[in-house]
Motif scaffolding. Structure first.
Motif, PDB file in Angstrom:
ATOM      1  N   ARG A  87       0.841  -1.191   0.000  1.00 39.55           N
ATOM      2  CA  ARG A  87       0.000   0.000   0.000  1.00 39.55           C
ATOM      3  C   ARG A  87       0.880   1.247   0.000  1.00 39.55           C
ATOM      4  O   ARG A  87       1.993   1.232   0.544  1.00 39.55           O
ATOM      5  N   SER A  88       0.380   2.308  -0.554  1.00 36.02           N
ATOM      6  CA  SER A  88       1.159   3.551  -0.614  1.00 36.02           C
ATOM      7  C   SER A  88       1.356   4.159   0.762  1.00 36.02           C
ATOM      8  O   SER A  88       2.193   5.056   0.934  1.00 36.02           O
ATOM      9  N   THR A  89       0.606   3.685   1.763  1.00 35.89           N
ATOM     10  CA  THR A  89       0.743   4.198   3.127  1.00 35.89           C
ATOM     11  C   THR A  89       1.645   3.321   3.990  1.00 35.89           C
ATOM     12  O   THR A  89       1.813   3.597   5.179  1.00 35.89           O
ATOM     13  N   ASP A  90       2.215   2.271   3.412  1.00 31.81           N
ATOM     14  CA  ASP A  90       3.174   1.440   4.138  1.00 31.81           C
ATOM     15  C   ASP A  90       4.537   2.130   4.117  1.00 31.81           C
ATOM     16  O   ASP A  90       5.121   2.313   3.037  1.00 31.81           O
ATOM     17  N   ARG A  93       1.025  -8.507   7.236  1.00 25.92           N
ATOM     18  CA  ARG A  93      -0.101  -7.667   7.647  1.00 25.92           C
ATOM     19  C   ARG A  93      -1.106  -8.445   8.513  1.00 25.92           C
ATOM     20  O   ARG A  93      -1.655  -7.898   9.470  1.00 25.92           O
ATOM     21  N   ALA A 153      -0.673  -0.616   8.947  1.00 23.76           N
ATOM     22  CA  ALA A 153       0.477  -0.531   8.042  1.00 23.76           C
ATOM     23  C   ALA A 153       1.464  -1.653   8.323  1.00 23.76           C
ATOM     24  O   ALA A 153       1.536  -2.195   9.432  1.00 23.76           O
ATOM     25  N   GLN A 182       3.117 -10.208  -2.787  1.00 24.67           N
ATOM     26  CA  GLN A 182       1.766 -10.085  -2.235  1.00 24.67           C
ATOM     27  C   GLN A 182       1.557 -11.107  -1.114  1.00 24.67           C
ATOM     28  O   GLN A 182       0.982 -10.781  -0.059  1.00 24.67           O
ATOM     29  N   GLN A 203       0.526   5.121  -7.519  1.00 22.68           N
ATOM     30  CA  GLN A 203      -0.582   4.816  -6.608  1.00 22.68           C
ATOM     31  C   GLN A 203      -1.134   6.057  -5.929  1.00 22.68           C
ATOM     32  O   GLN A 203      -2.177   5.995  -5.278  1.00 22.68           O
ATOM     33  N   ARG A 252       5.230   3.297  -6.804  1.00 26.53           N
ATOM     34  CA  ARG A 252       4.407   3.828  -5.713  1.00 26.53           C
ATOM     35  C   ARG A 252       3.815   5.181  -6.102  1.00 26.53           C
ATOM     36  O   ARG A 252       2.680   5.496  -5.730  1.00 26.53           O
TER      37      ARG A 252
END
Length: 729
Positions: free
Chosen positions: A81-84, A267, A177, A260, A102, A99
């Motif tokens: 995720r772009s927030t990781d 996660r 995250a 993935q 995204q 990224r």
């Protein structure tokens, strides 16, 4: 032609001829649309590498360590995720570009070219260094090639989980995250990296949540030194507490599928994992590096024949997502577009002077919610019987303990960590009762590894906590000081103030311990700390000052986002008496929690004009002993306690010695490289009076009766003062 040109020409020729390297058929969850998008990212990363070399050749660019051969990392970015938060290997341009796709509004081509050109408009470093990084993309900048970012990645992962239990005001990471951290196969062997792996395993083994994905980009070589074939898999595949995943980084479909899986594991389980991505290195290490000087030409050509872009074109064709002709057109169009954009990037302004370069050494202040402290009832509950003793004189260690208690009551984001700080309460009892008062989440007993202690603090600071790591002895800092120099202090500098590491590092140090240690437990060298730009170094000489200064240090970290080291003189922890047994002359009462000693404020004791003694730490104690005899001889003496060793409080020191006819510096650090050198230079430049200094010898410290033989003493201070008086008449 150079190797970059050879790789480029080979790509054009082989795609046109449909001459592709062999490999597996496309398989997995990656869609055709996603695969095409990732191929475009790969082409852009490759074009930027080629452009960086053209810019350097023309004197318009200043960095050529590229990502060619590692373009498969685009698929890893797509699996996250772009927030990781992502702590990236320096060959991860494809990751950052993917990224950026995204997150709306990003311009990775322009941004990276500005970085190549060292333009002051570079959005991450402001022209100070070519670094990957972006605040919008949750990518703090990294400059290290030796994995020094791994300990703080461990800390950041711990902080994600800790914030779910106690969310600090300035938390910056989503609760779900995972933290991503990439590095090369050569760096995996570094002791810093090995410490980080061990810490992650140690934490996971105890079922403490740690959502961390390590990623080793294995191209088989570190500059010119080969990584033994199979070494990474052999050493990481079966580590306890660290789940191992492996993929072919030349295959977008395989890389995305395995990445993935690894991300989902981390996660969902909140446990660390190790992703092993096999890559190749094209062009050599950097622009000036010619791989054929240390590798057989046939071997270099074999790596080039495995170009990941050739594999991607093959896979897209087999999947029916894009024909080779279309893929070649994308590649050529991307190269042309990058060249056009570069023509504009090289015209943008660059840093011009020292002021501009240094503008981001000091991070910006931040607004913090006002804290009124705990209710009297809560404070009474926490302190218990200690509250009644606040009005009675106490030793330094106890006053520091009470100051820490009040600070932790007032600021819920303060977290302490270190070896033995919790259950034991520290080697000297300074943190006794704090774990009982605030719990193990805020008083963290760590493993024995100073790099990991500081890394934990740095990572937690980046998620809004105010860490107060403890280094048990000053001598123990030296194997880990790069976490302060190369990571904590440089982060605001290389991020133009967008990322910071606010913390207060408590270190027990200096000399004069009578019955313990030698130089491993007595260390009077602070040069390594005073040499770090932006770091504040504080050193109290008595308990009341320690409490007041500690409060100011926390304010500096919490509100001004500063990196602070609070050096506590071990020998003064238990000190009760000044001149004779039972006089209680070095104990003080606990100052009201509202009282602080401001940053740069020095202490002045006495008004004598014959002699000003400028000192700190144990030197203040010894100078007070010496002053009695000096004043008995009619030498009117004032004692100036520096308190702040770096940066020197120059204006305050100049003011403090005003009117004094002579200045004697008493410095318990070493003669060469010690604090006195800077003080002598300062007073020589600002004062027209005789100067002298008493320092420690250039020696380590002994155990036993000679524990203080190499350092200033009451007698040596008296002798130096009298000699200065005679010379100045």
């Amino acid at each position: 032609m150079d190797r970059a040109a050879i790789v480029h020409d080979n790509f054009l020729r082989r795609v046109a001829a449909r001459d592709f390297p062999e490999g597996s058929a496309p398989a997995g969850p990656l869609s055709g649309h996603q695969a095409v998008a990732l191929y475009r990212v790969q082409c852009l990363s490759r074009a930027l590498d080629r452009q960086s070399r053209a810019m350097q050749k023309a004197g318009q660019g200043f960095y050529t360590i590229g990502s060619s051969g590692h373009e498969g990392m685009a698929a890893v970015a797509a699996a996250l995720r772009s927030t990781d938060p992502a702590f990236l290997h320096y060959r991860d341009a494809a990751f950052q570009i993917a990224r950026a796709d995204q997150v709306p509004g990003q311009s990775p081509t322009w941004d990276i070219l500005l970085s190549f050109a060292s333009s002051s408009e570079d959005p991450i470093s402001g022209g100070r260094h070519k670094v990957l990084g972006s605040k919008a993309l949750c990518i703090p900048p990294q400059t290290s090639t030796i994995a020094s970012h791994l300990p703080k990645a461990v800390g950041a992962a711990y902080a994600v989980a800790a914030a779910r239990r106690h969310r600090p005001e300035h938390a910056d990471m989503p609760e779900d995250a995972i933290v991503y951290c990439s590095f090369g196969d050569a760096s995996a062997n570094h002791s810093t990296a090995q410490g980080a792996f061990n810490t992650a395993q140690w934490t996971s083994f105890q079922s403490v949540p740690l959502p961390l994905l390590f990623c080793c980009e294995d191209n088989g070589i570190g500059i010119s030194t080969k990584t033994p074939k199979g070494w990474i898999a052999a050493t990481f595949a079966n580590r306890p507490g660290l789940k191992y995943f492996s993929c072919d980084g030349l295959d977008l479909f395989d890389t995305y599928r395995v990445a993935q899986q690894a991300a989902d594991y981390v996660r969902s389980r909140r446990k660390p994992a190790f992703l092993h991505v096999r890559t190749v290195r094209l062009y050599g290490h950097a622009g000036a590096d010619m791989p054929t000087t240390y590798m057989p030409k046939a071997e270099v050509e074999a790596e080039e024949a495995n170009d990941p872009l050739l594999h991607s074109v093959r896979l897209l064709d087999q999947f029916g997502a894009m024909s080779p002709e279309q893929a070649l057109s994308v590649y050529n169009d991307t190269c042309a577009r990058v060249a056009r954009v570069a023509e504009q990037a090289i015209t943008r302004p660059r840093l011009q002077n020292a002021k501009e370069v240094m503008a981001s050494l000091i991070p910006p202040a931040r607004s913090c919610a006002p804290t009124n402290g705990p209710t009297p009832e809560r404070r009474a509950e926490v302190f218990g019987g200690d509250l009644k003793a606040h009005s009675e004189p106490q030793i330094m260690s106890r006053l520091i303990n009470w100051a820490l208690t009040d600070l932790m009551l007032e600021h819920g984001e303060i977290v302490m960590m270190g070896e033995d700080v919790g259950r034991k309460g520290g080697v000297y009892g300074v943190t006794q009762k704090l774990q009982t008062r605030f719990g193990p989440d805020r008083m963290i007993d760590t493993l024995l590894d100073e790099q990991s202690i500081l890394g934990l603090a740095i990572g937690m600071a980046q998620n809004g906590f105010t860490p107060m790591p403890e280094i048990q002895f000053l001598a123990y800092l030296h194997n880990a000081e790069d976490q302060l120099r190369g990571e904590a202090a440089t982060l605001p500098f290389f991020s133009n103030g967008q990322y910071t590491n606010p913390m207060v590092v408590r270190i027990a140090g200096l000399g004069y311990q009578k019955g313990f240690g030698g130089h491993f437990h007595n260390d009077n060298s602070v040069a390594v700390l005073r040499d770090i730009p932006g770091l504040i170094l504080a050193c109290p000489s008595n308990g009341a000052d320690a409490a007041r200064m500690l409060r100011e240090c926390v304010r500096l970290a919490r509100e001004e986002q500063r990196l602070v080291v609070f050096l506590e003189p071990i020998a003064l922890y238990p000190m009760r008496d000044l001149h004779e047994a039972g006089d209680g002359g070095w104990m003080q009462t606990y100052p009201d929690p509202s009282e602080k000693i401001g940053f740069g404020e020095v202490g002045v004791d006495g008004e004598g004009n014959d002699l000003a003694i400028v000192t700190f730490g144990n030197g203040v104690y010894l100078s007070h002993q010496a002053r009695t005899a000096l004043q008995a001889d009619g030498i009117k003496t004032r004692i100036i306690d520096m308190r702040w060793l770096s940066p020197l409080p120059k204006a305050a020191l100049t003011q403090a010695v005003t009117g004094a006819k002579r200045i004697l510096i008493v410095d318990e650090t070493r003669h060469h490289g010690g604090v006195a050198e800077a003080l002598m230079a300062h007073f020589h430049e600002t004062c027209d009076v005789p100067l002298a200094r008493v320092t420690a010898e250039d020696s380590f410290i002994a155990t036993g009766p000679a524990y203080a033989a190499t350092m200033p003493s009451k007698d040596s201070i008296e002798a130096a003062a009298r000699s200065l008086m005679e010379a100045g008449t």
